[in-house]
Design a protein around this motif. Structure first.
Motif, short mmCIF file in Angstrom:
data_model
loop_
_atom_site.label_atom_id
_atom_site.label_comp_id
_atom_site.label_asym_id
_atom_site.label_seq_id
_atom_site.Cartn_x
_atom_site.Cartn_y
_atom_site.Cartn_z
N UNK A 606 92.80 -46.10 -20.67
CA UNK A 606 92.67 -46.97 -19.51
C UNK A 606 92.66 -46.13 -18.24
N UNK A 607 92.28 -46.76 -17.14
CA UNK A 607 92.33 -46.10 -15.85
C UNK A 607 93.12 -46.99 -14.91
N UNK A 608 94.08 -46.41 -14.21
CA UNK A 608 94.81 -47.19 -13.21
C UNK A 608 94.89 -46.39 -11.93
N UNK A 609 95.12 -47.10 -10.83
CA UNK A 609 95.25 -46.41 -9.55
C UNK A 609 96.64 -45.79 -9.50
N UNK A 610 96.69 -44.58 -9.01
CA UNK A 610 97.97 -43.90 -8.90
C UNK A 610 98.65 -44.40 -7.64
N UNK A 611 99.40 -45.45 -7.78
CA UNK A 611 99.98 -46.14 -6.62
C UNK A 611 101.49 -46.06 -6.68
N UNK A 612 102.08 -45.20 -5.84
CA UNK A 612 103.53 -44.99 -5.92
C UNK A 612 104.32 -46.29 -5.73
N UNK A 613 103.75 -47.22 -5.01
CA UNK A 613 104.50 -48.44 -4.76
C UNK A 613 104.55 -49.30 -6.02
N UNK A 617 106.77 -42.89 -9.97
CA UNK A 617 106.11 -41.61 -10.23
C UNK A 617 107.02 -40.48 -9.80
N UNK A 618 107.17 -39.51 -10.67
CA UNK A 618 107.93 -38.34 -10.31
C UNK A 618 106.95 -37.22 -10.02
N UNK A 619 106.73 -36.94 -8.73
CA UNK A 619 105.70 -35.99 -8.35
C UNK A 619 106.09 -34.56 -8.65
N UNK A 620 107.41 -34.33 -8.71
CA UNK A 620 107.85 -32.96 -8.96
C UNK A 620 107.69 -32.64 -10.44
N UNK A 621 108.16 -33.57 -11.26
CA UNK A 621 108.18 -33.28 -12.68
C UNK A 621 106.94 -33.81 -13.40
N UNK A 622 106.06 -34.38 -12.65
CA UNK A 622 104.79 -34.82 -13.20
C UNK A 622 104.90 -35.83 -14.33
N UNK A 623 105.53 -36.92 -14.04
CA UNK A 623 105.43 -37.99 -15.03
C UNK A 623 105.37 -39.32 -14.32
N UNK A 624 104.88 -40.27 -14.98
CA UNK A 624 104.72 -41.60 -14.40
C UNK A 624 105.27 -42.62 -15.39
N UNK A 625 105.93 -43.61 -14.85
CA UNK A 625 106.42 -44.70 -15.69
C UNK A 625 105.39 -45.82 -15.63
N UNK A 626 104.59 -45.88 -16.66
CA UNK A 626 103.50 -46.84 -16.68
C UNK A 626 103.93 -48.05 -17.51
N UNK A 647 98.91 -36.04 -1.42
CA UNK A 647 99.36 -37.32 -1.96
C UNK A 647 98.95 -38.52 -1.11
N UNK A 648 98.37 -38.25 0.05
CA UNK A 648 98.01 -39.39 0.88
C UNK A 648 96.69 -40.03 0.45
N UNK A 649 95.94 -39.21 -0.29
CA UNK A 649 94.63 -39.71 -0.69
C UNK A 649 94.76 -40.68 -1.86
N UNK A 713 98.16 -30.26 -24.30
CA UNK A 713 99.23 -29.29 -24.47
C UNK A 713 99.72 -28.81 -23.12
N UNK A 714 98.78 -28.62 -22.19
CA UNK A 714 99.18 -28.16 -20.86
C UNK A 714 100.09 -29.19 -20.22
N UNK A 715 99.68 -30.45 -20.32
CA UNK A 715 100.45 -31.52 -19.69
C UNK A 715 101.84 -31.60 -20.29
N UNK A 716 101.88 -31.51 -21.61
CA UNK A 716 103.17 -31.65 -22.27
C UNK A 716 104.05 -30.45 -21.98
N UNK A 717 103.44 -29.29 -21.90
CA UNK A 717 104.19 -28.09 -21.56
C UNK A 717 104.85 -28.25 -20.21
N UNK A 718 104.05 -28.75 -19.28
CA UNK A 718 104.57 -28.97 -17.92
C UNK A 718 105.77 -29.88 -17.96
N UNK A 719 105.64 -30.92 -18.78
CA UNK A 719 106.71 -31.88 -18.88
C UNK A 719 107.96 -31.21 -19.42
N UNK A 720 107.75 -30.39 -20.46
CA UNK A 720 108.90 -29.73 -21.06
C UNK A 720 109.61 -28.83 -20.08
#
Lengths: 735, 110
Positions: A606-613, A617-626, A647-649, A713-720
């Protein structure tokens, strides 16, 4: 290539096909030794090879195949019984023939090497050995039917009509007598037997039930259909069987001979056409066949057998019909069904189709840009045509995986013999189609995995019994389509993987640290890393710790994935996911900044808008609660373009999946579906992580095709890296 | 009653069936005839009065024959009427019952 050379090439290809068919047939014969069709195909294989070798003057092949052929001829005529011994001799003979062919093709002038010669002689001896003790099959029973009660009804020139009335016949106003009366108006009743085999005695007999059965020998010139129509009215309350007179059989046989041989008709249809059966007979037989299939209690019999068992028709008629059917099939197979096409020509076609797809995209772009509404219709029409051409062209290269699978029958048979194990191979979904190039490349990895299962996985019969399992191990190969991919599964019911052993080995090899914190799944997948074997002793089959990494690499090269799952003591299940084709895919185009990227469409969830409101979203640790599901995500722009995310865009997140796991990719813009012709990247970019290839867009620009697996793998590594906290949240929400 | 007892001598019975032997009478006739089967040693059935017989009637006679055989009762059918003979001939049952069938001259002419 001279004409002779091309003839030789055809011969070698044909012989190889025949031999592989022969091997398949022999292995089938092990479970079904009386199948005359299989025996016939064996005979034909040997016969054809002998014939064509004769044409080229390959005397060695001719003299050997001649012996095999005559043995098979004896089997075919029922003069020799097929048994396990004969099957294994024939398997060896098949191998020997292949070697002879190899020899003749490489150097026909050279004399036959000694070992080939002696091996051939030995085989011939084994082939012809028990010739004296051959069995004679009893002659077919003559044209007499014995009715209960011992009275013989001669049916040489009369129809045999069997009427079994149902118990409710009287109540439904049926009077069997009147039918027989009526029957008399169509011919002469030569003989009639009235019997009551089902009539109970004493009180139980209900005089209003009908227990009457009749067997009638009837002489008439009427056709089967006419006779059946006499009893039409009673059809619901009576089982009617009408057997043609023996004199008619010849007529049917003649008629069948004269039928249009260019069409493979179904058995029932053919018999109805010559009048040997009526549609009713066929329908009934089909119904009981379906019933048997539905019950699954016993394997459904072929239609011919059912018809004979139902007394609808005599054996010889069915046999003849089957023979004709088989002949027609062969004729079709050899004449019309296949054209041999050079694989390079096909490759060229597919390349051209790829170009066509690209330029049609370019045309669409122009039509859109200049708003040429007149051209809109034409463009749409052409688009769908191009799509069709693309699909058809790709289909040309599709082959069924069954052939590859059945090659492993031999492997399983031989290896399990070598290891003194009893292993049965089950194949499911052999009709699943995938690209020929993929099939070719998957062969080796599959072979490796299967050997592994046979060697390490499945235990010896003694061990199996000790573990409370049946002494026969099973290995199952399954293939099926799943959302644009082909999934191949290898399941065994062996000892399973020992995760502790793997961990110990991996730590010893420095692959992981003792405080690894890996899940069971991740541990199992460690066996795909180089240099890890859990087998204490290497055998000549496997266990040296090289191989699984090669398997993984080969599958990665095909843009596929492999994963392994196991329950200790119960077996291992390996799942390979492969793309259907390597040339053209349906892609999903996204862009960050100026760069465009293609994600294989079937990976996109799926595709969703990345809308912090809206989402946490945790911008530092790169994860989103969807919606309660925690996804690691990767910024494509950060990853590929080294830019700092702004992040303003307005941004979007594309959720992609492989297997059961999902990650998000953050992009600037979504462009939608795009037909993507995959162009491989040059050597320079070989080590580029995260890119699987490139494609040329309609406007001439290049878009990169993402290697979803790698990005994962890159994404998951980042998460780890991001710390334990997320891990806990993630596992809490998993599933 | 369509079945009448003509002679009775302890275990020897002679019965006569009058009227039709069809699906409409089969149940009644079976019960009546079966009752006799339980007590007799020899049973003669006079079919002279049978005016019509259908499959159910034939079946009933076959049933009697079967029962008689299993109980070792001597069953004989006599005086077959025209319809009975016709049905027997059609179904080739004369041999099955094994009773001599008298064919009177007037049937042939009819």
């Amino acid at each position: 290539m001279s004409e002779f050379d091309s003839a030789i090439a055809i011969f070698s290809q044909e012989a190889a096909e025949l031999l592989s068919e022969m091997e398949k047939a022999l292995l089938l014969l092990e479970s079904d030794p009386n199948n005359s069709e299989i025996i016939n195909s064996l005979f034909r294989a040997m016969h054809t090879i002998k014939g064509s070798s004769g044409l080229f003057g390959f005397a060695a092949i001719v003299s050997f195949t001649h012996e095999a052929e005559s043995v098979l001829d004896q089997v075919r005529k029922g003069e020799r019984q097929i048994d396990a011994e004969l099957i294994s001799v024939l398997l060896d003979s098949k191998d020997h023939t292949a070697m002879l062919i190899d020899h003749c093709l490489t150097d026909n002038q050279a004399p036959l090497p000694e070992e080939l010669q002696s091996a051939g002689l030995k085989l011939i001896e084994r082939l012809c050995g028990p010739r004296e003790t051959s069995l004679q099959v009893s002659a077919q029973t003559g044209g007499k039917l014995v009715a209960e009660g011992g009275v013989e009804l001669s049916i040489d020139d009369s129809w045999l009509i069997l009427l079994d009335f149902q118990t409710d016949a009287f109540r439904n106003g049926i009077d069997p007598l009147s039918f027989i009366h009526y029957l008399k108006t169509h011919g002469e009743i030569k003989q009639i037997l009235t019997i009551t085999p089902t009539m109970p005695s004493g009180e139980a007999m209900d005089p209003e039930n009908c227990y009457l059965h009749f067997k009638i020998a009837f002489v008439s010139a009427a056709s089967k259909k006419t006779i059946e129509s006499i009893f039409e009215f009673a059809a619901d309350d009576c089982e009617i069987k009408i057997l043609p007179p023996n004199s008619k059989i010849q007529e049917y046989l003649d008629l069948m001979q004269s039928l249009d041989t260019n069409q493979v008709t179904r058995l029932g249809e053919m018999l109805v056409e010559v009048g040997a059966l009526t549609q009713n007979d066929v329908n009934q037989a089909l119904k009981s066949q379906q019933l048997a299939q539905a019950c699954e209690a016993e394997t459904a019999k072929p239609l011919g057998e059912i018809l004979v068992a139902q007394n609808a028709i005599q054996q010889p008629v069915v046999e003849q019909a089957l023979k004709i059917q088989e002949l027609n099939k062969q004729k079709q197979a050899s004449e019309a069904n296949f054209i041999r096409v050079d694989a390079t020509k096909l490759g060229l076609l597919i390349n051209l189709v790829g170009e066509l797809v690209t330029s049609s995209a370019a045309m669409n772009l122009i039509v859109e840009r200049y708003g040429l509404s007149d051209a809109d219709d034409i463009a749409t029409n052409m688009n769908s045509l191009v799509n069709n051409i693309r699909d058809t062209a790709l289909e040309l290269r599709m082959v069924q995986i069954g052939e590859t699978f059945s090659r492993f029958r031999r492997v399983v048979r031989d290896v399990s013999k070598d290891l003194n194990k009893n292993i049965e191979l089950y194949i499911k979904g052999g009709e699943t189609e995938l690209d020929k190039t993929v099939v070719e490349k998957i062969n080796d990895p599959l072979m490796h995995l299967i050997r592994n299962s046979l060697d390490h996985g499945i235990e010896s019969p003694a061990e199996r019994i000790a573990a409370g399992k049946s002494p026969q191990g099973s290995l199952q190969l399954t293939a099926f389509h799943q959302s644009g991919h082909v999934v191949i599964q290898i399941d065994d019911d062996g000892a399973g993987l020992n995760s502790e052993k793997i961990v110990a080995k991996a730590i010893a090899n420095g692959l992981i640290k003792p405080d690894h914190g890996l899940s069971k799944q991740e541990i199992y997948n460690l066996i795909f890393s180089a240099g890890l074997s859990t087998k204490d002793q290497a055998t000549n089959l496997s266990g040296r710790g090289v191989g699984m990494d090669v398997v993984k690499r080969n599958i990665d090269e095909l843009r596929g994935t492999v994963s392994i799952d196991s329950v200790e003591g119960q077996g291992v299940s390996i799942t390979i996911q492969l793309p259907l084709t390597l040339a053209i895919i349906d892609g999903f185009m996204v862009s960050t900044g100026e760069e465009r990227y293609i994600i294989p469409l079937d990976r996109v969830v799926e595709c969703v808008e990345l809308e912090p409101s809206e989402y946490e979203i945790n911008f530092v640790e790169h994860y989103i609660n969807l919606r309660g599901e925690v996804l690691p995500y990767l910024r494509l722009g950060d990853y590929f373009q080294q830019r700092d995310s702004n992040h303003n865009k307005r941004e979007s997140i594309v959720v992609i999946r492989t297997g059961k796991t999902k990650v998000g990719l953050v992009v600037d813009e979504l462009h939608g579906e795009y037909q993507t012709v995959i162009k491989p990247l040059g050597k320079v970019f070989e080590n580029l992580k995260g890119i699987a290839g490139a494609t040329i867009l309609g406007d001439g620009n290049v878009a990169l095709i993402l290697d979803v697996q790698m990005l994962f793998q890159m994404a998951i590594k980042k998460r780890n890296k991001a710390g334990k906290y997320i891990k806990n949240v993630a596992s809490g929400n998993a599933g | 009653m369509v079945i009448e007892v003509k002679k009775q001598k302890k275990t020897d019975f002679q019965l006569a069936i009058k009227g039709e032997m069809t699906i409409y009478t089969a149940l009644e006739q079976k019960q009546a005839l079966y009752k006799h089967l339980l007590s007799v040693k020899t049973l003669q059935i006079d079919l002279g009065g049978v005016t019509e017989i259908d499959s159910a009637g034939i079946q009933l006679l076959m049933f009697l024959k079967q029962e008689a055989e299993s109980r070792q009762i001597k069953l004989s059918l006599i005086e077959h009427s025209h319809p009975v003979v016709e049905a027997f001939e059609l179904l080739n049952l004369s041999h099955h019952f094994g009773d001599p069938i008298m064919i009177s001259a007037e049937w042939k002419s009819s």
